[in-house]
Structures are given as structure tokens and as C-alpha cells.
Design a protein around this motif. Sequence first.
Motif, PDB file in Angstrom:
ATOM      1  N   VAL A   1     -59.521 -94.965  75.021  1.00 27.14           N
ATOM      2  CA  VAL A   1     -59.940 -95.292  76.395  1.00 27.14           C
ATOM      3  C   VAL A   1     -60.931 -94.303  76.985  1.00 27.14           C
ATOM      4  O   VAL A   1     -61.611 -94.631  77.950  1.00 27.14           O
ATOM      5  CB  VAL A   1     -58.727 -95.415  77.356  1.00 27.14           C
TER       6      VAL A   1
ATOM      7  N   SER B   1     -57.830-103.862  88.090  1.00 25.16           N
ATOM      8  CA  SER B   1     -58.106-104.508  86.795  1.00 25.16           C
ATOM      9  C   SER B   1     -58.797-105.853  86.929  1.00 25.16           C
ATOM     10  O   SER B   1     -59.457-106.309  86.007  1.00 25.16           O
ATOM     11  CB  SER B   1     -56.810-104.682  86.008  1.00 25.16           C
TER      12      SER B   1
ATOM     13  N   HIS C   1     -55.522 -98.446  84.606  1.00 18.98           N
ATOM     14  CA  HIS C   1     -56.341 -98.125  83.446  1.00 18.98           C
ATOM     15  C   HIS C   1     -57.484 -97.201  83.848  1.00 18.98           C
ATOM     16  O   HIS C   1     -58.356 -96.924  83.043  1.00 18.98           O
ATOM     17  CB  HIS C   1     -56.913 -99.409  82.837  1.00 18.98           C
TER      18      HIS C   1
ATOM     19  N   LEU D   1     -49.749 -94.756  82.740  1.00 18.15           N
ATOM     20  CA  LEU D   1     -50.782 -95.234  81.829  1.00 18.15           C
ATOM     21  C   LEU D   1     -50.112 -95.774  80.571  1.00 18.15           C
ATOM     22  O   LEU D   1     -48.953 -95.500  80.301  1.00 18.15           O
ATOM     23  CB  LEU D   1     -51.717 -94.085  81.433  1.00 18.15           C
TER      24      LEU D   1
ATOM     25  N   GLU E   1     -51.841-102.256  88.578  1.00 19.19           N
ATOM     26  CA  GLU E   1     -53.222-102.419  88.097  1.00 19.19           C
ATOM     27  C   GLU E   1     -54.138-102.950  89.201  1.00 19.19           C
ATOM     28  O   GLU E   1     -54.743-104.015  89.066  1.00 19.19           O
ATOM     29  CB  GLU E   1     -53.256-103.353  86.888  1.00 19.19           C
TER      30      GLU E   1
ATOM     31  N   SER F   1     -51.718-102.156  76.945  1.00 14.97           N
ATOM     32  CA  SER F   1     -51.105-103.369  77.492  1.00 14.97           C
ATOM     33  C   SER F   1     -49.919-103.762  76.618  1.00 14.97           C
ATOM     34  O   SER F   1     -49.934-103.573  75.400  1.00 14.97           O
ATOM     35  CB  SER F   1     -52.128-104.501  77.577  1.00 14.97           C
TER      36      SER F   1
END
Lengths: 285, 264
Positions: B263, B189, B218, B47, B186, B50
Motif C-alpha cells: 500500500v 473509500s 486505507h 488498517l 472507510e 480487505s
Amino acid sequence: MEVVPLRYYGRWITALALGVVLAGLLVSMITNPRFKWDIVAHYLFDDSIIAGLMMTIWLTVAAMGIGIVLGTAVALMRISDNPVLSNIAGGYLWIFRGTPLLVQLIFWYNLSALYPQITIGFPFGPSLGSFDANRYITVYVAALLGLGLNEGAYMSEIVRSGLNAVATGQREAAEALGMSRFRVMARIILPQAMRVIIPPTGNQLIGMLKTTSLVSVIALQELLYSAQLIYTANFQTIPLLIVASAWYLVLTTLLSIGQYFVERHFGRSDRRVAAAPDVAIESGK
Amino acid sequence: MPAPADSRDSLESFAVVARGVEKSFGSHKVLKGVDLRVEYGKVVCILGPSGSGKSTFLRCMNHLERIEAGFLRVGGQLVGYRQHAGKLYEMRHSEVARQRADIGMVFQSFNLFPHMTVLQNIIEAPIGVRGIPKRQAIEEAMTLLAKVGLTAKADAYPRTLSGGQQQRVAIARALAMRPKLMLFDEPTSALDPELVGEVLAVMKGLAAEGMTMVVVTHEMGFARDVGDSVVFMDGGVVVEQGTPSEFFDNPRTERARAFLGKVL
């Protein structure tokens, strides 16, 4: 209630005006005796015209073949990591796109003046054999070299743009699966590049068909030169040019039809029509 | 240049061993010495915000990016280098390809081959790289398609599939090579929110079967439920590493707390 569709008066007027002009042209073509349609008809299937036509087709196919093979090779060289290869490819492009094809054709035709004897071997090293340029660099060879090498330069740019159009993720996905470089190119990149390469290649092919008429300057008997040979003897210049043009039109029309089908074939994974219901069913579950 | 291995790191139980991995793009240093160990049969979720270098690090494991310093060993082999007589020799492309064949990779943007049907996508590498007979490859592909719930789509072209379906095919394609390790970059995503679940379900199933997985994601819920350990990266280094409950319930560092605050 009654619906009155929009009336396009402008269109009707333009169509009428152009129709009158075209009709006038057509009438003049038929009635003007100098077109000499009887002579056109007489020579349309003349043996030497048909032989010239065959030569034109052969030259187009052969030169285009050379162009595609060479162009693909040069494109791969150009995107290569090896600076020697990519610079050689760049130099080739620079020369062959930078000089007129007509000049190149005359140059190849006169190659034997520059190298009367051509020797294959290593520079300053042993020779593997030599031949007489005058005998082997005939008009055919000169024409093929000229057309093919020139076409190769243009094709390489088309192939290169096609290769560049394939998303980088495609290469990565293929490499992540453990594919060899060759396999990535042959199975993943090139087939996808084809969709971008095919349409301009079709245009090149149609262009090549007409460009072959340039080799008439080195006295190769293709379609135009065959017509020229006849009209220099009987002075029926216009009718024989019409004969040649008619054949060029027939061939380009056929090629355009072929191009349509080839493009459709390579675009098949792109067509959503057949698959659309599938999506609806899936997303509805 | 990558440092030579020591005996500690050649332990067979690790699918991935990374130490001090560095990587720059131009003058921008993306990885500033990443350390990580992944045991076989475990699911590790990476994790981080970005730009933290997590995707780049994942791509290094497959030699899609070349590391500039440090030590990276995947599946018991140095990535991209052969060690011989105290020196590291850069591998030929064919050797790198052989390494990659054992590592499955799933991309954010699916990267299915658009000119091939779903089935052709899956059997391409097993036939071309592994040399498996076509019939057997098709059989195995159909089993995998059943596993990801897309048997009916075998002859469809990728463009006609939804994002979630495409990603499930991409997972099947990677699995068809029978990888020892699966890398996910990802994977959800690029998906519409309602399609995320179907992909995560497939990944969850894989984890349950004992597949070794490194997942850059994510999806905090997935990391918490499925991950055996969680790695938090920021600024090109591993900031924190631990079990999901340690990380999510008791983050040790300020940076991890700040990230989770945003998040969760």
C-alpha cells in the motif's frame, strides 16, 4: 447549403390509413341510429345513474382505504422477524390472491348462511357480544369486505416491494443515530418506499374503480348496476352501457391526472434540474 | 456468548474495550478473537487488507453486528447486553438505541437520507431521539454545517451534493447527537481521489478537538499523521498494534511488512 430533413413517408402512410379507419368508425357511430345518442344524453345525468356513480366513488375510496391500511399492516407482518406474524401474512396472501375476487364477493355476501350468528369473544371462553349476521353483513359490508380484503393482499405486495427497495444502509444509518424501530420505519424507510409504492398504487386505484363494477353481481347499486336496472326495464342496453362507460372514463381520466401530480410530488428529491447549477459552482471552487 | 467483565476492563478511561471478540457469517468466521482498547480522546486507526474483518469489528461496536463470543464494552457499557447477577441479558431494541445515540457512525457510502434536505438530515435525530427543541437543533446544525464548510448547502438535497460534501454532511449529522465516540467505516473509500482531502481535513479537525475516534481506513497518510495509535488487522485478528511511527517505520510482523509493501 440547404439541409433537407429526412422525410418519414412510412409514418405518413400509416397515419393516413389509420385516420381513414378511425373516421369510418366515427361516422358509423354517429350515423348508426342504434347507438341512440339521444338516449345516452338523456340518461347521462339521470338521478339513479348519478347515485350509482357516487356509490362507485365511495366504494372505490373505502375499499382502497381498507386495502392500503391492511396492505401496509400485512407487509410489515410479512417482513417481521416473528415467524407467526409472517406466516399469517403469507397465508392471507395465499388465500386472497389465490381465489377470484368475484368468488370472494359472493362468499362474503352469503356469509350469513355460514355464520347466522357472529359472536365476538375468546375461543371456548367468555363472549363479548354477538350479532345477527343477516342484519349486519349487508351488501355494503359484503362489498367492502370483498374489495378491501382482496385489495389488501395486492397492496401488501406493493408495500413490501417498496420497503425492500430502500437500501439497507438507510436503516443502519438511522439505527446508528439511535432511532427507535418505529421512528426508523415512519421517518426513514416508509417515506422513501413511497416513491416505489405510489405509482403501482395509482394503478391499483384506477383498477379498483373499474373492479367495483363486479359488486353488481351482489345487487349493490353502483354505477354499472344502476345502468343495468334501467336497461332491464327499457331494453336500451347499449346506450346505458355507453353512459356507464363514459362515467368510468371521466373518473379514470381524473385519477390519471391526479396520479401524475402525486408522483411528481414524491419524486422531488430526485429531480436534479433545480439543483444542477449548485453542483457546478461548488466543484469549480 | 460474551464473557462477563472483570474489574480491569471497567476502567473509565477506555472508550472501547474489546477482548476475544468473535463473529461469523454463516460458516465463515470473520472475527477470531479481536482485542482492542481505545482511550478517550484518542484516535485509533484500524488498517488491514480487505476481508480482514476490520469493518465488521467496527460495526460490532455499534451493535450493527452481534458478537458471538468475547467481550465488548463501549462507552463504559457492554454492547447489546445488560449484566445482572452474573448473567448477561440481551438488550431490548430501545436500550440498544439508547447506546447507539452516544456513538456516532460514518459509513463508506454516506447513507444520507435522500428524501430530506441537508438540514433535515442533521436535525432529525436530535429532535426525534434526544428531544431537543427544533429551533435549538437548527441552530446547532448550522454551527456544525459551518464547521464542515457547508452552510450554503443547508437546504440542498443530498443527491445534488458531491461525494465529499455528502460525507461531510454525514459527519455533521453524527456530531449533532454529541457522541462520546465516533466510528468511521472507510469514510473516504467511495470518494473520487480529489474529494478525499476535504473529508480528511474535517476528521483531522475533529481529532484536534479531542474527539475519540475509531477509523477504519486505507488512508495511510491520515493514519500516520492523525492517528494516536494504529491497529493492523488481518484474518480476523489484531496482528499488530502501536504508534504510527512504530508501525509504519518498524513493522514487527511479516504480515504487516507485506501489507505496507503493497500500500505504501
